[in-house]
Design a protein around this motif. Structure first.
Motif, PDB file in Angstrom:
ATOM      1  N   GLU A  24       0.828  -1.209   0.000  1.00  0.00           N
ATOM      2  CA  GLU A  24       0.000   0.000   0.000  1.00  0.00           C
ATOM      3  C   GLU A  24       0.865   1.262   0.000  1.00  0.00           C
ATOM      4  N   ILE A  25       1.980   1.192   0.733  1.00  0.00           N
ATOM      5  CA  ILE A  25       2.885   2.354   0.784  1.00  0.00           C
ATOM      6  C   ILE A  25       3.512   2.604  -0.582  1.00  0.00           C
ATOM      7  N   SER A  26       3.985   1.549  -1.243  1.00  0.00           N
ATOM      8  CA  SER A  26       4.625   1.720  -2.553  1.00  0.00           C
ATOM      9  C   SER A  26       3.632   2.258  -3.576  1.00  0.00           C
ATOM     10  N   SER A  27       2.382   1.809  -3.490  1.00  0.00           N
ATOM     11  CA  SER A  27       1.352   2.300  -4.413  1.00  0.00           C
ATOM     12  C   SER A  27       1.035   3.768  -4.133  1.00  0.00           C
ATOM     13  N   SER A  28       0.944   4.120  -2.850  1.00  0.00           N
ATOM     14  CA  SER A  28       0.625   5.490  -2.476  1.00  0.00           C
ATOM     15  C   SER A  28       1.714   6.464  -2.904  1.00  0.00           C
ATOM     16  N   LEU A  29       2.965   6.019  -2.777  1.00  0.00           N
ATOM     17  CA  LEU A  29       4.097   6.876  -3.134  1.00  0.00           C
ATOM     18  C   LEU A  29       4.433   6.808  -4.617  1.00  0.00           C
ATOM     19  N   ASN A  30       3.703   5.914  -5.339  1.00  0.00           N
ATOM     20  CA  ASN A  30       3.912   5.766  -6.782  1.00  0.00           C
ATOM     21  C   ASN A  30       5.377   5.457  -7.098  1.00  0.00           C
ATOM     22  N   ILE A  31       5.913   4.475  -6.350  1.00  0.00           N
ATOM     23  CA  ILE A  31       7.309   4.084  -6.547  1.00  0.00           C
ATOM     24  C   ILE A  31       7.457   3.441  -7.911  1.00  0.00           C
ATOM     25  N   LYS A  32       8.358   3.965  -8.716  1.00  0.00           N
ATOM     26  CA  LYS A  32       8.593   3.424 -10.054  1.00  0.00           C
ATOM     27  C   LYS A  32      10.049   3.000 -10.183  1.00  0.00           C
ATOM     28  N   ASP A  33      10.276   1.713 -10.397  1.00  0.00           N
ATOM     29  CA  ASP A  33      11.613   1.198 -10.680  1.00  0.00           C
ATOM     30  C   ASP A  33      11.644   0.738 -12.122  1.00  0.00           C
ATOM     31  N   ASP A  34      12.776   0.217 -12.532  1.00  0.00           N
ATOM     32  CA  ASP A  34      12.883  -0.281 -13.905  1.00  0.00           C
ATOM     33  C   ASP A  34      11.870  -1.399 -14.151  1.00  0.00           C
ATOM     34  N   HIS A  35      11.576  -2.170 -13.104  1.00  0.00           N
ATOM     35  CA  HIS A  35      10.617  -3.265 -13.196  1.00  0.00           C
ATOM     36  C   HIS A  35       9.666  -3.155 -12.005  1.00  0.00           C
ATOM     37  N   SER A  36       8.741  -4.056 -11.894  1.00  0.00           N
ATOM     38  CA  SER A  36       7.775  -4.007 -10.796  1.00  0.00           C
ATOM     39  C   SER A  36       8.479  -4.135  -9.447  1.00  0.00           C
ATOM     40  N   CYS A  79       9.094  -5.584  -6.031  1.00  0.00           N
ATOM     41  CA  CYS A  79       8.779  -6.946  -5.581  1.00  0.00           C
ATOM     42  C   CYS A  79       9.057  -7.163  -4.100  1.00  0.00           C
ATOM     43  N   GLY A  80       9.642  -6.183  -3.431  1.00  0.00           N
ATOM     44  CA  GLY A  80       9.938  -6.316  -2.010  1.00  0.00           C
ATOM     45  C   GLY A  80      10.536  -5.021  -1.506  1.00  0.00           C
ATOM     46  N   ALA A  81      11.063  -5.054  -0.289  1.00  0.00           N
ATOM     47  CA  ALA A  81      11.659  -3.851   0.289  1.00  0.00           C
ATOM     48  C   ALA A  81      12.733  -4.223   1.294  1.00  0.00           C
ATOM     49  N   ILE A  82      13.682  -3.306   1.470  1.00  0.00           N
ATOM     50  CA  ILE A  82      14.669  -3.409   2.540  1.00  0.00           C
ATOM     51  C   ILE A  82      14.191  -2.487   3.653  1.00  0.00           C
ATOM     52  N   VAL A  83      13.787  -3.066   4.769  1.00  0.00           N
ATOM     53  CA  VAL A  83      13.239  -2.317   5.896  1.00  0.00           C
ATOM     54  C   VAL A  83      14.222  -2.388   7.060  1.00  0.00           C
ATOM     55  N   ASN A  84      14.768  -1.237   7.442  1.00  0.00           N
ATOM     56  CA  ASN A  84      15.811  -1.215   8.486  1.00  0.00           C
ATOM     57  C   ASN A  84      16.908  -2.225   8.171  1.00  0.00           C
ATOM     58  N   ASN A  85      17.296  -2.235   6.898  1.00  0.00           N
ATOM     59  CA  ASN A  85      18.360  -3.108   6.397  1.00  0.00           C
ATOM     60  C   ASN A  85      18.050  -4.594   6.559  1.00  0.00           C
ATOM     61  N   GLN A  86      16.775  -4.946   6.483  1.00  0.00           N
ATOM     62  CA  GLN A  86      16.354  -6.334   6.428  1.00  0.00           C
ATOM     63  C   GLN A  86      15.330  -6.497   5.308  1.00  0.00           C
ATOM     64  N   VAL A  87      15.392  -7.615   4.598  1.00  0.00           N
ATOM     65  CA  VAL A  87      14.464  -7.858   3.496  1.00  0.00           C
ATOM     66  C   VAL A  87      13.080  -8.181   4.047  1.00  0.00           C
ATOM     67  N   LYS A  88      12.058  -7.539   3.482  1.00  0.00           N
ATOM     68  CA  LYS A  88      10.678  -7.815   3.858  1.00  0.00           C
ATOM     69  C   LYS A  88       9.842  -7.977   2.591  1.00  0.00           C
ATOM     70  N   GLU A  89       8.786  -8.797   2.702  1.00  0.00           N
ATOM     71  CA  GLU A  89       7.866  -8.954   1.573  1.00  0.00           C
ATOM     72  C   GLU A  89       6.858  -7.819   1.579  1.00  0.00           C
ATOM     73  N   LEU A  90       6.204  -7.614   0.464  1.00  0.00           N
ATOM     74  CA  LEU A  90       5.315  -6.463   0.316  1.00  0.00           C
ATOM     75  C   LEU A  90       4.069  -6.559   1.195  1.00  0.00           C
ATOM     76  N   THR A  91       3.744  -7.738   1.696  1.00  0.00           N
ATOM     77  CA  THR A  91       2.586  -7.873   2.592  1.00  0.00           C
ATOM     78  C   THR A  91       2.926  -7.484   4.030  1.00  0.00           C
ATOM     79  N   PHE A  92       4.203  -7.195   4.311  1.00  0.00           N
ATOM     80  CA  PHE A  92       4.639  -6.780   5.655  1.00  0.00           C
ATOM     81  C   PHE A  92       3.960  -5.461   6.029  1.00  0.00           C
ATOM     82  N   CYS A  93       3.434  -5.395   7.250  1.00  0.00           N
ATOM     83  CA  CYS A  93       2.716  -4.202   7.710  1.00  0.00           C
ATOM     84  C   CYS A  93       3.586  -3.399   8.685  1.00  0.00           C
ATOM     85  N   VAL A  94       3.613  -2.104   8.505  1.00  0.00           N
ATOM     86  CA  VAL A  94       4.457  -1.212   9.298  1.00  0.00           C
ATOM     87  C   VAL A  94       3.692  -0.734  10.525  1.00  0.00           C
TER      88      VAL A  94
END
Length: 554
Positions: A25-37, A39-54
């Motif tokens: 939801e955050i990536s959609s709200s911020l309209n994050i655009k990379d070269d490709h879709s 697919c995940g995020a580095i949160v506090n220098n740890q890998v998290k899946e997009l379903t992770f809730c902040v």
């Protein structure tokens, strides 16, 4: 509703969102655009899946498949999709991912009882595509561990169930695709619709799952056939069969039953047998072989292997002399630079090829030459008085990363050389669907060695690793099939031993360091191994090159 503040590295700014907002939801709200879709995020220098809730303030960087962790997310999800498709097309066939090869993943279909046909591959791909079109979610569920184990057992995933049960945790999370469960030791994409490019072809006696290029997602990685490498992977299966240790779960079972020493003894004996066989091959060349070239990637154990080979050649009546290609580096000011302006020590041009060939010809003609010694501190080639002159019965062993490159010894006849490629091709898998990367095996070796002998922190080694891997892909792996023989320096037991040495080093990487993500991933990986005591590892073992306690002088 209470809000949390996040700092997004992609936008370079702070943002507030309702507590419990997902990364998707955050990536959609911020309209994050990379070269490709994304697919995940580095949160506090740890890998998290997009379903992770902040729910707390976080630093977030959204990633796509051009990122190493991003492509891992993609590959895990792709393997689960392939598993689900095969279960639909061939319900009674056992699907197994064996190893990474030819820019893809070699998979077997056990129980098919015939060769895999093009129509079989077409049916599987068609099923995969229909699941992609349906955009099915990968659903993560926490289950009581006995329930998770029972479910996996019913699906025939005995090895996965065994490993999860050994962890002794109260709860275990599994991922579901429709009613099919799996766990691939890492996060997944939100749904099958994120999988937009893949390939699947018959490959040897199995399948090759092909993944997209990281920097050009619309193109698949190039496929080629590696007969010698594939043969050595098959040999590793045979070795694992001899000891009946093919997965982490079965290795842990041996360890827990006090039989770790037995695995060490047999593994080391298999190594010694293989080295002796290679020495016999060289000796059988009727004296034609004057130089043995040994090449391989970082932390493959080239140095110890060359010394052990020298011992076996001596048993066959030959007198080995060791030479390192590193001593033929050009002076620092003549070293080529990479695209970032940094010295490229792994380029062939970093070696004084003309001087090396001239010395080799002189040596083969019976002349005495003054061997160089490269002073890495001064960045210059020096002469410390060592000389070399070959007489009948002498043989030269040259170790260096460019040993398989045909441009190395341009003035020496092919019949006078014997080429050996060495790498640590991990012999066990996590379970049916998760192979162990040979690069991870070598990174752990190098982390331990760098700390012990070079004073580097684990973060330093991890930081340099992408550059090392890039150099290997460019200068080493393209030439590996030029080898006369390949040697696998990995042992079945070693990850259980490396755990003891690597874990304290990896735990020293701090959360505010970029390398924390990789250190955390490796710690999670090692957590599945039961620790094996290294007391029974002999002083001549290749592993001693990294752990210490070797009887060889380096």
């Amino acid at each position: 509703m209470k809000e949390v503040e996040i700092f997004c590295k992609n936008t370079g700014s702070y943002h507030s969102f309702p507590m419990g907002t997902s990364l998707l939801e955050i990536s959609s709200s911020l309209n994050i655009k990379d070269d490709h879709s994304v697919c995940g995020a580095i949160v506090n220098n740890q890998v998290k899946e997009l379903t992770f809730c902040v729910v707390k303030p976080k630093q977030i960087e959204f990633i796509d498949v051009s990122n190493t962790d991003g492509i891992r997310l993609y590959i895990r999800s792709l393997i689960f999709l392939l598993y689900a498709a095969i279960k639909e097309v061939f319900p009674h066939v056992d699907f197994r991912v064996q190893n990474g090869i030819s820019n893809g993943y070699f998979c077997e279909l056990n129980g098919l009882e015939r060769e895999i046909s093009e129509s079989d591959v077409f049916s599987i791909k068609q099923e995969m595509q229909s699941m992609i079109d349906a955009d099915l979610p990968f659903v993560k569920k926490d289950l009581l561990t006995p329930e998770a184990v029972d479910l996996l057992m019913k699906q025939g995933l005995v090895e996965k169930a065994q490993l999860i049960e050994q962890q002794g945790q109260l709860y275990t999370h599994l991922y579901f695709l429709n009613d099919l469960a799996d766990y691939l030791f890492g996060h997944l994409l939100p749904s099958t619709g994120y999988i937009r490019n893949f390939g699947l072809i018959p490959y040897y006696d199995g399948l090759l799952l092909i993944v997209p290029r990281r920097k050009n997602f619309l193109k698949l990685r190039k496929v080629s056939y590696h007969d010698k490498l594939f043969e050595i992977f098959q040999e590793q299966k045979d070795w694992a069969g001899i000891i009946d240790v093919s997965t982490v779960g079965s290795l842990n079972d041996r360890t827990l039953n006090g039989r770790g020493g037995e695995v060490i003894k047999i593994s080391e004996a298999l190594h010694e047998k293989k080295i002796a066989e290679i020495a016999n091959m060289i000796s059988s060349r009727n004296g034609d072989v004057k130089v043995v070239l040994i090449a391989g990637p970082s932390a493959s154990g080239k140095t110890t292997f060359s010394k052990r080979l020298g011992v076996q050649l001596a048993v066959n009546g030959l007198r080995p002399h060791h030479v390192s290609l590193d001593d033929y580096f050009v002076d620092r000011e003549h070293t080529p630079r990479d695209e970032h302006g940094e010295y490229d020590f792994e380029a062939l041009e970093a070696i004084d090829i003309a001087f090396f060939n001239r010395q080799m010809i002189d040596v083969f003609e019976g002349k005495r030459v003054s061997l160089p010694r490269f002073d890495f501190r001064q960045g210059k080639r020096t002469n410390n008085g060592d000389t070399l002159q070959l007489t009948p019965g002498d043989i030269l062993i040259v170790e260096g990363i460019h040993g398989m490159n045909p441009d190395l010894l341009t003035r020496i006849e092919e019949r006078n050389t014997f080429k050996i490629f060495i790498s640590a091709l991990t012999q066990i898998s996590m379970d049916e669907h998760t192979h162990i990367s040979t690069a991870d095996n070598r990174l752990l070796r190098r982390t331990i060695r760098d700390a012990k002998y070079r004073g580097y922190h684990a973060a330093d080694t991890i930081k340099r690793w992408p550059s090392v891997r890039k150099g290997e892909e460019r200068n080493i792996f393209p030439y590996q099939e030029n080898a006369d023989v390949m040697f696998n320096s990995a042992t079945l037991y070693e990850l259980g031993v490396l755990k003891k040495y690597a874990e304290p080093l990896l735990k020293m990487v701090l959360e505010n360091q970029k390398e924390y993500s990789e250190a955390t991933r490796l710690l999670e990986f090692l957590s599945y191994f039961k620790q094996i005591n290294d007391d029974e590892i002999p002083p001549t073992s290749l592993l001693r090159e990294f752990l210490g306690g070797s009887s060889f002088v380096y």
